[in-house]
Design an enzyme around this catalytic site. Sequence first.
Site, mmCIF file in Angstrom:
data_model
loop_
_atom_site.group_PDB
_atom_site.id
_atom_site.type_symbol
_atom_site.label_atom_id
_atom_site.label_comp_id
_atom_site.label_asym_id
_atom_site.label_seq_id
_atom_site.Cartn_x
_atom_site.Cartn_y
_atom_site.Cartn_z
ATOM 1 N N CYS A 184 4.602 53.324 19.524
ATOM 2 C CA CYS A 184 5.684 53.836 18.456
ATOM 3 C C CYS A 184 5.766 55.357 18.322
ATOM 4 O O CYS A 184 6.688 55.951 18.201
ATOM 5 C CB CYS A 184 5.582 53.283 17.040
ATOM 6 S SG CYS A 184 5.947 51.337 17.109
ATOM 7 N N THR A 185 4.369 55.907 18.393
ATOM 8 C CA THR A 185 4.269 57.266 18.311
ATOM 9 C C THR A 185 4.908 57.997 19.679
ATOM 10 O O THR A 185 5.650 58.765 19.623
ATOM 11 C CB THR A 185 2.756 57.674 18.141
ATOM 12 O OG1 THR A 185 2.294 57.128 16.841
ATOM 13 C CG2 THR A 185 2.314 59.052 18.200
#
Length: 174
Positions: free
Chosen positions: A65-66
């Site tokens: 997600c980062t």
Amino acid sequence: MSSLRLLLITLLLAASSPLLASINIGQLAPGFVLQDQHGQSRSSEQFRSKWLVLYFYPKADTPGCTEEACSFRDEIVLLRALGADVVGISTDSPAAIREFGRKHQLPFTLLADPDGKTAERYGALLNLGIMKFAKRHSFLIDPSGRIMRRYTDLDTKDYAKTVLADLRALSKGS
């Protein structure tokens, strides 16, 4: 251990894509009203009249997600030059998305969907009963609010570049 793995796989398969099939290219995108990372209520109507990259992500500050969020951050100037806003949605709390946005200097809107209702309307909810997560699904929505592209299986490193290429192609056709 093997039976637990089989159970998890079965749950994942059972929870995947029946609602996704109901999201069709050209249809109006489902509406939403959610809290952003600054505590403000944001409506899907606020993003009309511009292109919208609406992406769902499972969990703030996890590696995938980062990487995905930072890819959009790194392409934000080009996306905005083509008239697009970027909005990320997860089932995280407002506090979690606020910290995620601050930590990674994300210059776009993050929305909290803790009950998963918006993710569900987009066919992007993984409901395991005791836990709900947004699936990594994204939508490219035109200025009139119609879904023009749906993405369900992209590499997080190249996500933004793929969306950017599609946005360029669609913008030329408008």
